[in-house]
Scaffold this motif. Structure first.
Motif, PDB file in Angstrom:
ATOM      1  N   VAL A   1       1.018  -1.669   0.017  1.00 16.63           N
ATOM      2  CA  VAL A   1       0.568  -0.507  -0.066  1.00 16.63           C
ATOM      3  C   VAL A   1       0.335   1.090  -0.024  1.00 16.63           C
ATOM      4  O   VAL A   1       0.741   2.019  -0.993  1.00 16.63           O
ATOM      5  CB  VAL A   1      -0.533   0.256   1.259  1.00 16.63           C
ATOM      6  CG1 VAL A   1      -1.806   1.401   1.398  1.00 16.63           C
ATOM      7  CG2 VAL A   1      -1.693  -1.096   1.146  1.00 16.63           C
ATOM      8  N   ALA A   2       2.111   1.260   1.174  1.00 19.43           N
ATOM      9  CA  ALA A   2       2.498   2.472   0.618  1.00 19.43           C
ATOM     10  C   ALA A   2       3.741   2.511  -0.458  1.00 19.43           C
ATOM     11  O   ALA A   2       3.892   3.276  -1.279  1.00 19.43           O
ATOM     12  CB  ALA A   2       3.584   1.908   1.886  1.00 19.43           C
ATOM     13  N   GLY A   3       4.172   1.892  -1.776  1.00 18.12           N
ATOM     14  CA  GLY A   3       4.512   1.550  -2.613  1.00 18.12           C
ATOM     15  C   GLY A   3       3.642   1.878  -3.540  1.00 18.12           C
ATOM     16  O   GLY A   3       3.740   2.909  -4.549  1.00 18.12           O
ATOM     17  N   TYR A   4       2.057   1.576  -3.271  1.00 15.16           N
ATOM     18  CA  TYR A   4       1.524   2.191  -4.391  1.00 15.16           C
ATOM     19  C   TYR A   4       1.288   3.524  -4.089  1.00 15.16           C
ATOM     20  O   TYR A   4       0.580   4.845  -5.411  1.00 15.16           O
ATOM     21  CB  TYR A   4      -0.242   1.306  -3.982  1.00 15.16           C
ATOM     22  CG  TYR A   4      -1.464   1.999  -4.927  1.00 15.16           C
ATOM     23  CD1 TYR A   4      -1.924   1.650  -6.081  1.00 15.16           C
ATOM     24  CD2 TYR A   4      -2.506   3.046  -4.122  1.00 15.16           C
ATOM     25  CE1 TYR A   4      -2.795   1.869  -6.724  1.00 15.16           C
ATOM     26  CE2 TYR A   4      -3.243   3.730  -5.205  1.00 15.16           C
ATOM     27  CZ  TYR A   4      -3.637   2.966  -6.312  1.00 15.16           C
ATOM     28  OH  TYR A   4      -4.178   3.444  -7.400  1.00 15.16           O
ATOM     29  N   VAL A   5       0.911   3.488  -3.173  1.00 13.67           N
ATOM     30  CA  VAL A   5       0.539   5.235  -2.643  1.00 13.67           C
ATOM     31  C   VAL A   5       1.563   6.476  -2.861  1.00 13.67           C
ATOM     32  O   VAL A   5       1.548   7.415  -3.453  1.00 13.67           O
ATOM     33  CB  VAL A   5       0.192   6.091  -1.416  1.00 13.67           C
ATOM     34  CG1 VAL A   5       0.476   7.238  -1.005  1.00 13.67           C
ATOM     35  CG2 VAL A   5      -0.659   5.194  -0.295  1.00 13.67           C
ATOM     36  N   SER A   6       2.983   5.949  -3.268  1.00  7.31           N
ATOM     37  CA  SER A   6       4.202   6.796  -3.629  1.00  7.31           C
ATOM     38  C   SER A   6       4.137   6.472  -4.989  1.00  7.31           C
ATOM     39  O   SER A   6       5.168   7.783  -5.484  1.00  7.31           O
ATOM     40  CB  SER A   6       5.193   6.176  -3.359  1.00  7.31           C
ATOM     41  OG  SER A   6       5.469   6.230  -1.526  1.00  7.31           O
ATOM     42  N   ALA A   7       3.751   5.582  -5.151  1.00 11.47           N
ATOM     43  CA  ALA A   7       3.622   6.344  -7.341  1.00 11.47           C
ATOM     44  C   ALA A   7       2.426   7.003  -7.844  1.00 11.47           C
ATOM     45  O   ALA A   7       2.122   7.087  -8.968  1.00 11.47           O
ATOM     46  CB  ALA A   7       3.690   4.503  -7.830  1.00 11.47           C
ATOM     47  N   MET A   8       1.902   7.317  -6.634  1.00 13.86           N
ATOM     48  CA  MET A   8       0.450   7.917  -7.178  1.00 13.86           C
ATOM     49  C   MET A   8       1.447   9.273  -7.727  1.00 13.86           C
ATOM     50  O   MET A   8       1.871   9.925  -7.317  1.00 13.86           O
ATOM     51  CB  MET A   8      -0.862   8.646  -6.135  1.00 13.86           C
ATOM     52  CG  MET A   8      -1.237   7.376  -5.609  1.00 13.86           C
ATOM     53  SD  MET A   8      -2.082   7.569  -4.497  1.00 13.86           S
ATOM     54  CE  MET A   8      -3.598   7.715  -5.860  1.00 13.86           C
TER      55      MET A   8
ATOM     56  N   LEU B   1       3.227   6.116  11.368  1.00 10.43           N
ATOM     57  CA  LEU B   1       3.100   7.163  10.102  1.00 10.43           C
ATOM     58  C   LEU B   1       3.676   6.382   8.647  1.00 10.43           C
ATOM     59  O   LEU B   1       5.788   6.641   9.114  1.00 10.43           O
ATOM     60  CB  LEU B   1       3.682   8.597  10.232  1.00 10.43           C
ATOM     61  CG  LEU B   1       3.729   9.222   8.911  1.00 10.43           C
ATOM     62  CD1 LEU B   1       2.132   9.060   7.965  1.00 10.43           C
ATOM     63  CD2 LEU B   1       3.899  10.711   9.115  1.00 10.43           C
ATOM     64  N   VAL B   2       3.519   5.559   7.534  1.00  9.40           N
ATOM     65  CA  VAL B   2       3.988   4.782   7.001  1.00  9.40           C
ATOM     66  C   VAL B   2       5.240   5.970   5.729  1.00  9.40           C
ATOM     67  O   VAL B   2       5.831   5.761   5.456  1.00  9.40           O
ATOM     68  CB  VAL B   2       3.350   3.739   5.905  1.00  9.40           C
ATOM     69  CG1 VAL B   2       4.260   3.292   5.701  1.00  9.40           C
ATOM     70  CG2 VAL B   2       3.059   2.655   7.029  1.00  9.40           C
ATOM     71  N   THR B   3       4.118   6.688   4.898  1.00  4.36           N
ATOM     72  CA  THR B   3       4.408   7.300   4.548  1.00  4.36           C
ATOM     73  C   THR B   3       3.091   8.659   4.544  1.00  4.36           C
ATOM     74  O   THR B   3       1.939   8.697   4.869  1.00  4.36           O
ATOM     75  CB  THR B   3       3.964   7.002   2.606  1.00  4.36           C
ATOM     76  OG1 THR B   3       5.189   7.955   1.745  1.00  4.36           O
ATOM     77  CG2 THR B   3       2.612   6.376   2.684  1.00  4.36           C
ATOM     78  N   GLY B   4       3.079  10.288   3.430  1.00  6.82           N
ATOM     79  CA  GLY B   4       3.097  11.168   3.627  1.00  6.82           C
ATOM     80  C   GLY B   4       3.083  11.518   4.908  1.00  6.82           C
ATOM     81  O   GLY B   4       4.386  12.107   5.588  1.00  6.82           O
TER      82      GLY B   4
END
Length: 492
Positions: free
Chosen positions: A313-320, A358-361
């Motif tokens: 999920v973190a990878g998906y979000v970072s690629a947005m 907090l993982v990302t963002g």
């Protein structure tokens, strides 16, 4: 300062649409629309007051009781609705772009739901009413009973800013099909695009008073809900506002449909497929920049797959691709308003002070200082009692929670005031279906989540009252009348 003096773009809407014509406002209040991606002025819309709402309701009442609409056949209404659909579709490109500028919806999605969907819904309900038996005869002990389905009357439709064209037509299409007349009160934030409906209705030849549009704020909405000549309220918006509207409709014994908020759960089982989750995450959790009532902002994950899903999920979000929503390549646009941005950032700040990780963002994206942008954000190790898991954030903030057994997953999913949407992700669809049956929610998907226009949509618990969409969606706009008659009608 007068409204006319403040006009500054060709998108300004200084008048309302009442009784088939453009009407001067009786109030001097205005809303200054701002482009979500830039923070720059977009246009000015007049805001209606109690007198404007009263004029619109009276026009709708007259059109229903004394105008041609109240005497139309189902076939005549269906023909008018198809002309209405044609007129909207001719304006689809302009409408889609305007909504994207107003609320930040990515343009490719806006083309579907603001440009295309209103016409689709009009055609669907035109067909529904043509096939619906509006009158049937049953035998009775003393002769026969003629059962009639009649329009509920004047409908007050109150819509939010996140899906302005689509959610307006969720209400307008079945209401028109049933033979009702409508007063539509759109949200100020998307008032500019609302009047495209009026222009298309005029072109389609809708009789005067059948569709009236008055943009307004909460006071305008309250005037519409309480007006003595309104027969039904159809509302989409926050649960807090829905409670107030429901209470008033209860006091008045007024029919109402309430489609409210949510904090839905996606359940990823121990046999779930990561690639399937990532393929469906956009529709389940990030639709319209997560400014969607069905957003599955809680992702419940089997503990044996927890770390794997967090990374995915973190990878998906970072690629947005975050940026100007008018760019077709952008997958995440801005929040609709500065107030909505502050709301989302406020929830993020609260979560940062909790035991969640907090993982990302977690803030504003670099290089996007103009407009109302926020980073897509993921928190892990969220407790289901945390504010992030209890309340509707209405932005791209995801809470990940682990579970040990299927029973615990169902318990966590149901431990919520809401019950609007959800999903179950598993390689075994029968297992997923069994779990879905135990989650108390109005809609739920197996390995994906996407609204079906042919099925009823709505929520349980604090997510609302009643259903929209599907053939069942017209029921809320019909009344049943039983006429006790002689036997001669049985053979007619």
């Amino acid at each position: 300062m007068s409204l006319i003096a403040e006009r500054h773009t060709d998108l300004d809407r200084p008048r309302f649409f009442i009784d088939g014509a453009w009407a001067e406002p009786r109030s001097s209040r205005v809303y200054h629309a701002v482009e979500a991606a830039t923070g720059e002025g977009l246009g000015i819309a007049a805001l209606g007051g109690e007198d404007d709402i009263d004029a619109a309701v009276r026009a709708a009442r007259t059109a229903l009781d004394h105008g041609p609409w109240g005497r139309t056949s189902a076939a005549e209404r269906a023909a008018a609705m198809r002309r209405f659909a044609d007129a909207l579709e001719r304006r689809a490109d302009h409408t889609s772009t305007l909504v994207t500028r107003e609320n930040g919806m990515p343009i490719q999605f806006s083309q579907q739901v603001n440009g295309g969907l209103p016409g689709v819904l009009l055609r669907i309900y035109a067909e529904v009413v043509e096939k619906l038996p509006l009158e049937e005869v049953r035998p009775s002990p003393k002769g026969s009973t003629i059962l009639r389905r009649e329009p509920v009357g004047v409908v007050g439709a109150i819509t939010p800013w996140n899906f302005p064209q689509a959610l307006a037509m969720f209400k307008v299409a079945p209401a028109l099909a049933a033979g009702c007349t409508v007063v539509l009160k759109p949200s100020p934030e998307t008032a500019l695009d609302a009047y495209v409906l009026a222009e298309a209705g005029l072109e389609a030849g809708l009789p005067a008073g059948v569709l009236n549009i008055v943009a307004g704020d909460r006071d305008s909405g309250a005037a519409l809900v309480s007006h003595p000549l309104v027969d039904k309220i159809a509302f989409t918006g926050s649960t807090a506002a829905g409670r107030i509207i429901g209470a008033e409709c209860g006091r008045l014994l007024r029919r109402h449909t309430l489609e409210l908020g949510g904090n839905s759960a996606a359940i990823f089982l121990d046999d779930g497929d990561i690639d399937t989750l990532l393929a469906g995450l956009g529709g389940a959790s990030f639709l319209n920049n997560s400014q969607t009532c069905t957003t599955q902002s809680r992702i419940l994950v089997a503990r044996s797959r927890y770390d794997e899903v967090i990374d995915a999920v973190a990878g998906y979000v970072s690629a947005m691709d975050i940026g100007n929503p008018l760019d077709p390549a952008v997958t995440l646009g801005p929040m609709a308003t500065s107030a909505q941005l502050d709301r989302v950032l406020g929830y993020i700040d609260i979560a940062k002070k909790s035991d969640a990780r907090l993982v990302t963002g977690g803030g504003r994206p670099t290089g996007l200082d103009r407009g109302w942008f926020v980073e897509p954000t993921v928190f892990a190790d969220v407790d289901n009692n945390d504010l992030l898991a209890r309340e509707e954030v209405f932005g791209p903030v995801i809470a990940l929670l682990p579970f040990d057994t299927d029973e615990e997953a169902v318990r966590i999913a149901n431990d919520s005031d809401y019950g609007l949407a959800g999903s179950v992700w598993s390689a075994d669809e029968d297992r997923a279906l069994e779990i879905a049956g135990r989650v108390r929610t109005g809609t739920i998907g197996l390995n994906y989540y996407e609204l079906d226009l042919g099925a009823p949509f709505g929520g349980m618990k604090s997510s609302g009252v009643g259903r929209e969409l599907g053939p069942e969606g017209i029921d809320a706009y019909l009344e049943y009348k039983a006429v006790y008659a002689s036997k001669k009608y049985l053979s007619a």
